[in-house]
Design a protein around this motif. Structure first.
Motif, PDB file in Angstrom:
ATOM      1  N   VAL A   1      -9.703 -14.645  -2.808  1.00 28.51           N
ATOM      2  CA  VAL A   1      -8.406 -14.326  -2.198  1.00 28.51           C
ATOM      3  C   VAL A   1      -7.668 -13.292  -3.034  1.00 28.51           C
ATOM      4  O   VAL A   1      -7.076 -12.339  -2.503  1.00 28.51           O
ATOM      5  CB  VAL A   1      -7.557 -15.616  -2.045  1.00 28.51           C
ATOM      6  N   ARG A   2      -7.724 -13.461  -4.365  1.00 32.92           N
ATOM      7  CA  ARG A   2      -7.012 -12.512  -5.226  1.00 32.92           C
ATOM      8  C   ARG A   2      -7.637 -11.115  -5.160  1.00 32.92           C
ATOM      9  O   ARG A   2      -6.927 -10.110  -5.214  1.00 32.92           O
ATOM     10  CB  ARG A   2      -6.993 -13.038  -6.657  1.00 32.92           C
ATOM     11  N   VAL A   3      -8.944 -11.016  -5.025  1.00 32.18           N
ATOM     12  CA  VAL A   3      -9.589  -9.707  -4.864  1.00 32.18           C
ATOM     13  C   VAL A   3      -9.114  -9.056  -3.575  1.00 32.18           C
ATOM     14  O   VAL A   3      -8.801  -7.854  -3.547  1.00 32.18           O
ATOM     15  CB  VAL A   3     -11.134  -9.853  -4.879  1.00 32.18           C
ATOM     16  N   ARG A   4      -9.030  -9.849  -2.520  1.00 32.51           N
ATOM     17  CA  ARG A   4      -8.551  -9.307  -1.239  1.00 32.51           C
ATOM     18  C   ARG A   4      -7.102  -8.844  -1.361  1.00 32.51           C
ATOM     19  O   ARG A   4      -6.737  -7.782  -0.838  1.00 32.51           O
ATOM     20  CB  ARG A   4      -8.699 -10.372  -0.142  1.00 32.51           C
ATOM     21  N   LEU A   5      -6.267  -9.609  -2.054  1.00 33.03           N
ATOM     22  CA  LEU A   5      -4.876  -9.196  -2.260  1.00 33.03           C
ATOM     23  C   LEU A   5      -4.801  -7.910  -3.096  1.00 33.03           C
ATOM     24  O   LEU A   5      -3.979  -7.039  -2.823  1.00 33.03           O
ATOM     25  CB  LEU A   5      -4.072 -10.314  -2.927  1.00 33.03           C
ATOM     26  N   ASP A   6      -5.654  -7.802  -4.108  1.00 33.62           N
ATOM     27  CA  ASP A   6      -5.693  -6.567  -4.912  1.00 33.62           C
ATOM     28  C   ASP A   6      -6.085  -5.370  -4.052  1.00 33.62           C
ATOM     29  O   ASP A   6      -5.535  -4.277  -4.197  1.00 33.62           O
ATOM     30  CB  ASP A   6      -6.667  -6.709  -6.081  1.00 33.62           C
ATOM     31  N   GLN A   7      -7.044  -5.563  -3.154  1.00 33.78           N
ATOM     32  CA  GLN A   7      -7.444  -4.469  -2.263  1.00 33.78           C
ATOM     33  C   GLN A   7      -6.280  -4.047  -1.364  1.00 33.78           C
ATOM     34  O   GLN A   7      -6.053  -2.856  -1.158  1.00 33.78           O
ATOM     35  CB  GLN A   7      -8.635  -4.904  -1.407  1.00 33.78           C
TER      36      GLN A   7
ATOM     37  N   ARG B   1      -3.073  -4.390  -2.074  1.00 36.41           N
ATOM     38  CA  ARG B   1      -2.091  -3.718  -2.925  1.00 36.41           C
ATOM     39  C   ARG B   1      -2.499  -2.280  -3.207  1.00 36.41           C
ATOM     40  O   ARG B   1      -1.691  -1.356  -3.123  1.00 36.41           O
ATOM     41  CB  ARG B   1      -1.938  -4.473  -4.255  1.00 36.41           C
ATOM     42  N   LEU B   2      -3.786  -2.097  -3.537  1.00 37.63           N
ATOM     43  CA  LEU B   2      -4.264  -0.735  -3.826  1.00 37.63           C
ATOM     44  C   LEU B   2      -4.149   0.161  -2.594  1.00 37.63           C
ATOM     45  O   LEU B   2      -3.778   1.334  -2.702  1.00 37.63           O
ATOM     46  CB  LEU B   2      -5.710  -0.781  -4.321  1.00 37.63           C
ATOM     47  N   ALA B   3      -4.469  -0.378  -1.438  1.00 45.33           N
ATOM     48  CA  ALA B   3      -4.345   0.415  -0.208  1.00 45.33           C
ATOM     49  C   ALA B   3      -2.886   0.780   0.050  1.00 45.33           C
ATOM     50  O   ALA B   3      -2.572   1.925   0.406  1.00 45.33           O
ATOM     51  CB  ALA B   3      -4.914  -0.364   0.971  1.00 45.33           C
ATOM     52  N   GLN B   4      -1.999  -0.170  -0.177  1.00 43.56           N
ATOM     53  CA  GLN B   4      -0.574   0.111   0.027  1.00 43.56           C
ATOM     54  C   GLN B   4      -0.073   1.131  -0.985  1.00 43.56           C
ATOM     55  O   GLN B   4       0.677   2.038  -0.633  1.00 43.56           O
ATOM     56  CB  GLN B   4       0.231  -1.186  -0.073  1.00 43.56           C
ATOM     57  N   TRP B   5      -0.475   1.015  -2.229  1.00 49.79           N
ATOM     58  CA  TRP B   5      -0.074   1.995  -3.245  1.00 49.79           C
ATOM     59  C   TRP B   5      -0.610   3.385  -2.893  1.00 49.79           C
ATOM     60  O   TRP B   5       0.053   4.388  -3.098  1.00 49.79           O
ATOM     61  CB  TRP B   5      -0.561   1.579  -4.622  1.00 49.79           C
ATOM     62  N   GLY B   6      -1.836   3.434  -2.372  1.00 46.89           N
ATOM     63  CA  GLY B   6      -2.410   4.715  -1.963  1.00 46.89           C
ATOM     64  C   GLY B   6      -1.599   5.371  -0.849  1.00 46.89           C
ATOM     65  O   GLY B   6      -1.350   6.585  -0.884  1.00 46.89           O
ATOM     66  N   ARG B   7      -1.209   4.556   0.128  1.00 48.68           N
ATOM     67  CA  ARG B   7      -0.385   5.095   1.220  1.00 48.68           C
ATOM     68  C   ARG B   7       0.965   5.591   0.694  1.00 48.68           C
ATOM     69  O   ARG B   7       1.448   6.644   1.089  1.00 48.68           O
ATOM     70  CB  ARG B   7      -0.169   4.029   2.304  1.00 48.68           C
ATOM     71  N   GLU B   8       1.553   4.837  -0.207  1.00 43.95           N
ATOM     72  CA  GLU B   8       2.848   5.252  -0.756  1.00 43.95           C
ATOM     73  C   GLU B   8       2.708   6.503  -1.619  1.00 43.95           C
ATOM     74  O   GLU B   8       3.594   7.359  -1.629  1.00 43.95           O
ATOM     75  CB  GLU B   8       3.472   4.104  -1.546  1.00 43.95           C
ATOM     76  N   TRP B   9       1.603   6.619  -2.330  1.00 38.50           N
ATOM     77  CA  TRP B   9       1.395   7.808  -3.165  1.00 38.50           C
ATOM     78  C   TRP B   9       1.225   9.053  -2.306  1.00 38.50           C
ATOM     79  O   TRP B   9       1.651  10.138  -2.680  1.00 38.50           O
ATOM     80  CB  TRP B   9       0.202   7.630  -4.088  1.00 38.50           C
ATOM     81  N   GLU B  10       0.608   8.895  -1.141  1.00 38.06           N
ATOM     82  CA  GLU B  10       0.469  10.033  -0.237  1.00 38.06           C
ATOM     83  C   GLU B  10       1.838  10.563   0.197  1.00 38.06           C
ATOM     84  O   GLU B  10       1.995  11.758   0.447  1.00 38.06           O
ATOM     85  CB  GLU B  10      -0.343   9.630   1.000  1.00 38.06           C
ATOM     86  N   LEU B  11       2.827   9.683   0.269  1.00 37.01           N
ATOM     87  CA  LEU B  11       4.180  10.105   0.631  1.00 37.01           C
ATOM     88  C   LEU B  11       4.934  10.705  -0.554  1.00 37.01           C
ATOM     89  O   LEU B  11       5.642  11.706  -0.405  1.00 37.01           O
ATOM     90  CB  LEU B  11       4.990   8.917   1.177  1.00 37.01           C
TER      91      LEU B  11
END
Length: 196
Positions: free
Chosen positions: A167-173, A175-185
């Motif tokens: 579950v924690r690996v899935r949550l990390d994935q 988070r990383l996807a969300q950070w990637g989207r925010e970094w694109e902005l």
């Protein structure tokens, strides 16, 4: 002094709850960790105690059901094969004994190698007069029950930590996807500066 410590704890909790960097996944992860520990403590204790109790009862049942009886060796016990001597120099041989109902029985059991026909030995039988193995003694049974209980605790811990880690690996994935989207902005805004 005592009040200031409580105030500091409350403030710390308030800051954590209102932290703008806190994400939904962080809250989920905190609940997952709490649930993992609850399952480990409660589930591990219950599994360990139930398993140890069941094993102790089984060993006690064996001791109550199995009885030693004198038997006579009917055939010579051959010498043990050197390759399997680690089995305690015991070989299969035919013996005769008296069942609990008084009837004579014969069958095969493991005896020490090298014994001659007519040798007297002790064998174990169940309540129906069938040959069986020697029951586990009280001390060894208690030790084995504890080991079975610890193995159950380890099994619960392994499953719990494995599920929690997944579950924690899935949550990390996430988070990383969300950070990637925010970094694109945000990233292009930082890259607009030119060296002067």
């Amino acid at each position: 002094m005592r009040g200031s410590g409580r105030t500091t704890k409350r403030l710390w909790r308030w800051r954590w709850r209102s932290n703008p960097l806190r994400r939904h996944e962080d809250i989920l992860e905190a609940w997952v960790v709490l649930a993992m520990w609850a399952v480990l403590v409660v589930g591990g204790a219950v599994a360990g105690l139930v398993t140890a109790h069941a094993a102790a009862e089984e060993f006690a049942h064996q001791r109550a059901e199995r009885h030693s009886v004198r038997a006579v060796l009917l055939s010579a016990a051959p010498q043990a094969v050197p390759a399997i001597r680690g089995a305690g120099n015991r070989v299969l041989a035919k013996v005769r004994w008296t069942a609990p109902d008084g009837t004579g029985r014969s069958g095969y059991t493991r005896v020490h190698s090298g014994l001659q026909p007519g040798a007297r030995l002790t064998v174990w039988q169940d309540d129906r007069g069938n040959l069986t193995t020697e029951p586990t003694g009280p001390v060894k049974g208690a030790a084995e029950a504890v080991l079975f209980g610890l193995a159950a605790v380890a099994g619960v811990a392994g499953v719990t930590f494995g599920a929690g880690a997944a579950v924690r690996v899935r949550l990390d994935q996430r988070r990383l996807a969300q950070w990637g989207r925010e970094w694109e902005l945000v990233g292009p805004q930082w890259g607009g500066r030119k060296a002067g």
